[in-house]
Scaffold this active site. Structure first.
Site, short mmCIF file in Angstrom:
data_model
loop_
_atom_site.label_atom_id
_atom_site.label_comp_id
_atom_site.label_asym_id
_atom_site.label_seq_id
_atom_site.Cartn_x
_atom_site.Cartn_y
_atom_site.Cartn_z
N ASN A 75 0.83 -1.21 0.00
CA ASN A 75 0.00 0.00 0.00
C ASN A 75 0.86 1.26 0.00
O ASN A 75 0.38 2.35 0.30
CB ASN A 75 -0.91 0.03 1.23
CG ASN A 75 -1.83 -1.17 1.27
OD1 ASN A 75 -2.42 -1.54 0.26
ND2 ASN A 75 -1.94 -1.79 2.43
N HIS B 44 -14.12 -2.00 6.11
CA HIS B 44 -12.95 -2.67 6.69
C HIS B 44 -13.24 -3.25 8.08
O HIS B 44 -14.03 -2.69 8.84
CB HIS B 44 -11.84 -1.61 6.80
CG HIS B 44 -10.49 -2.15 7.14
ND1 HIS B 44 -9.99 -2.13 8.42
CD2 HIS B 44 -9.53 -2.68 6.36
CE1 HIS B 44 -8.77 -2.64 8.41
NE2 HIS B 44 -8.46 -2.99 7.18
N GLU C 56 -15.86 3.93 3.85
CA GLU C 56 -14.50 4.21 3.41
C GLU C 56 -14.59 5.22 2.27
O GLU C 56 -15.63 5.33 1.61
CB GLU C 56 -13.82 2.92 2.95
CG GLU C 56 -13.61 1.95 4.10
CD GLU C 56 -12.97 0.61 3.69
OE1 GLU C 56 -12.16 0.59 2.75
OE2 GLU C 56 -13.30 -0.39 4.33
N SER D 279 -10.81 -0.62 0.29
CA SER D 279 -9.46 -1.20 0.28
C SER D 279 -9.33 -2.41 -0.62
O SER D 279 -8.30 -2.60 -1.25
CB SER D 279 -9.05 -1.56 1.70
OG SER D 279 -9.98 -2.46 2.28
N ASP E 116 -13.41 6.83 6.46
CA ASP E 116 -12.07 6.26 6.63
C ASP E 116 -11.42 6.30 5.25
O ASP E 116 -11.80 5.57 4.35
CB ASP E 116 -12.21 4.81 7.14
CG ASP E 116 -10.88 4.08 7.21
OD1 ASP E 116 -9.86 4.62 6.71
OD2 ASP E 116 -10.86 2.96 7.75
N HIS F 4 -7.12 4.63 1.95
CA HIS F 4 -6.56 4.39 0.62
C HIS F 4 -6.70 5.56 -0.34
O HIS F 4 -6.21 5.50 -1.47
CB HIS F 4 -7.18 3.12 0.01
CG HIS F 4 -6.87 1.92 0.83
ND1 HIS F 4 -5.75 1.14 0.63
CD2 HIS F 4 -7.51 1.38 1.90
CE1 HIS F 4 -5.73 0.18 1.54
NE2 HIS F 4 -6.78 0.30 2.31
N LYS G 76 0.17 3.89 4.77
CA LYS G 76 -0.06 3.53 3.37
C LYS G 76 0.64 4.57 2.49
O LYS G 76 1.86 4.58 2.43
CB LYS G 76 -1.55 3.35 3.13
CG LYS G 76 -1.97 2.01 3.79
CD LYS G 76 -3.42 1.82 4.03
CE LYS G 76 -3.61 0.48 4.76
NZ LYS G 76 -4.86 0.38 5.46
C1 LIG Z 1 -5.31 -0.47 6.52
C2 LIG Z 1 -6.64 0.02 6.92
C3 LIG Z 1 -6.92 0.39 8.23
C4 LIG Z 1 -5.97 0.12 9.35
O1 LIG Z 1 -4.90 0.98 9.36
P1 LIG Z 1 -3.56 0.51 10.08
O2 LIG Z 1 -2.83 1.77 10.33
O3 LIG Z 1 -2.89 -0.41 9.14
O4 LIG Z 1 -3.98 -0.16 11.34
C5 LIG Z 1 -8.15 0.98 8.51
N1 LIG Z 1 -9.06 1.15 7.54
C6 LIG Z 1 -8.84 0.78 6.27
C7 LIG Z 1 -9.89 1.00 5.25
C8 LIG Z 1 -7.63 0.19 5.93
O5 LIG Z 1 -7.42 -0.24 4.69
#
Ligand SMILES: *Cc1c(COP(=O)(O)O)cnc(C)c1O
Length: 401
Positions: free
Chosen positions: A44, A130, A173, A177, A202, A205, A237
């Site tokens: 990522n 997620h 999101e 993801s 969230d 990505h 990421k």
């Molecule tokens: C990777 C991810 C997370 C978690 O983040 P980390 O910092 O890796 O714990 C949360 N939400 C989504 C959509 C993700 O892809």
């Protein structure tokens, strides 16, 4: 612990067993693993910042100045100048009043949802959210209902049914993801505002990848802090380091400082990581060529993949309409369906030195195992061409098996 062996055996038989691979060097488009070189298409690290020399130098400099560990939680004595400066930069970057650092995105989602919602509250979330968002909802003890993926009309119906202000929080999101598609955020935000409901996005990505200065999905749609009052971003990421943040207004952040248990009861990130992230954030914001390059690589891959008739999602199979197409997302799922088939595809690519892990349930819904191909600004055109070549050679077996 013998009782566990049976479960492990069943997982293996169901092609659900997961194992880790041990990398030998830094993250990048070419990695060293198990004594050989691999082309990496599953990280990522979208902007290629995880091993950027300036970010690494900042991490080293941060360690020299602030030490290796933070020593305590933020509210005890672990909140350092580097954390504070990064929070100010993240607030500025996202156009919010404040930002609050968390140690991981998983913890940010758990902390925010369980602080904002409780027993007796209702939450609405996209069906493909997620695991960390679902776990946050579980931990909150609120009632979680899910609406069909990306379906703003279904969401609006659910909101209308419950009346203004009944739903505590709508959760989605920005970029999904495992599917690489974008939520219709402009519509969703309008609906949430009309119903007096908070929207939490969230953008793990989208951040760094989309939007004019890498501001993410909300910036791409030109949404205001009032449209998206709760914005979560991760630092591991596109930003290349580790950690996460929640951005919002003064009241939200002060409330979370008092109530988010995953903020209160954990050791602050190493300050050197925050210090390094100040550098990577600046690079992500200012080096626009990384996003341009990533878009060019995505177009190159997609053009080739369309000709190979791979099992891309329908939205990606359509030929682009032209200039005004939305930006591409560097996540390309190749749908396999059965777990065993996704594993076979991944192994076939591995024999050609190409690393793309198979994604299986419960990460994705039953029957939708896939390869998840991701691109990075650090890839070269030759890398993408080699991937396409390998996929072409696999083409026949992809269709047959
Ligand atoms: C990777 C991810 C997370 C978690 O983040 P980390 O910092 O890796 O714990 C949360 N939400 C989504 C959509 C993700 O892809």
């Amino acid at each position: 612990m013998k009782e566990l062996a049976g479960t492990l055996h069943r997982l293996r038989r169901a092609h659900r067993y997961r194992s880790r691979r041990v990398l030998d060097g830094a993250q990048g488009p070419e990695i060293a693993m198990a004594g050989r070189r691999w082309l990496n298409f599953c990280s990522n690290d979208y902007l290629g910042l995880a091993a950027d020399a300036r970010v690494v130098a900042a991490l080293r400099d941060g360690a020299a100045r602030f030490g290796a560990g933070s020593g305590a939680a933020h509210l005890v004595c672990g909140h350092g100048a580097a954390h504070h400066r990064l929070e100010e930069m993240l607030a500025d970057f996202t156009g919010r009043q404040r930002a609050l650092l968390f140690s991981t995105g998983y913890m940010a989602n758990l902390g925010v949802i369980s602080a904002l919602a409780g027993r007796g509250d209702d939450l609405l979330a996209d069906r493909l959210c997620h695991a960390s968002l679902l776990d946050g909802a579980l931990l909150s003890r609120a009632r979680l209902r899910r609406y069909p993926h990306l379906d703003a009309a279904a969401l609006d119906e659910a909101l209308a049914r419950d009346g203004a202000g009944r739903i505590r929080l709508v959760i989605t999101e920005g970029v999904f993801s495992m599917d690489g598609d974008m939520a219709p955020l402009a519509k969703i935000a309008r609906q949430c505002r009309a119903r007096d409901t908070w929207l939490m996005v969230d953008d793990a990505h989208g951040l760094g990848v989309l939007g004019p200065r890498g501001g993410g999905t909300t910036a791409h749609f030109g949404l205001s802090p009032q449209d998206v009052p709760v914005l979560v971003g991760t630092l591991g990421k596109a930003l290349g380091t580790a950690g996460a943040f929640v951005a919002g207004d003064e009241d939200l952040v002060e409330y979370l400082i008092q109530h988010a248990r995953t903020y209160l009861y954990t050791t602050a990130l190493p300050p050197a990581v925050a210090h390094a992230t100040c550098t990577s954030l600046t690079l992500a914001r200012d080096e626009h060529w990384r996003r341009d390059r990533l878009q060019a690589l995505c177009r190159r891959f997609l053009h080739g993949a369309r000709q190979l008739d791979l099992s891309l999602p329908p939205a990606l199979q359509a030929e682009p309409a032209g200039e005004n197409d939305p930006p591409l997302v560097p996540i390309f799922p190749l749908l396999a369906g059965e777990d065993a088939r996704a594993l076979r595809w991944s192994e076939a690519l591995a024999r050609r030195g190409i690393l793309v892990t198979a994604i299986r349930p419960p990460t994705v819904p039953e029957g939708s195992a896939r390869l998840r191909i991701t691109l990075s600004a650090a890839h070269h055109e030759e890398h993408v061409d080699r991937l396409l070549d390998s996929l072409a050679q696999l083409g026949r077996s992809l269709h047959e098996s």
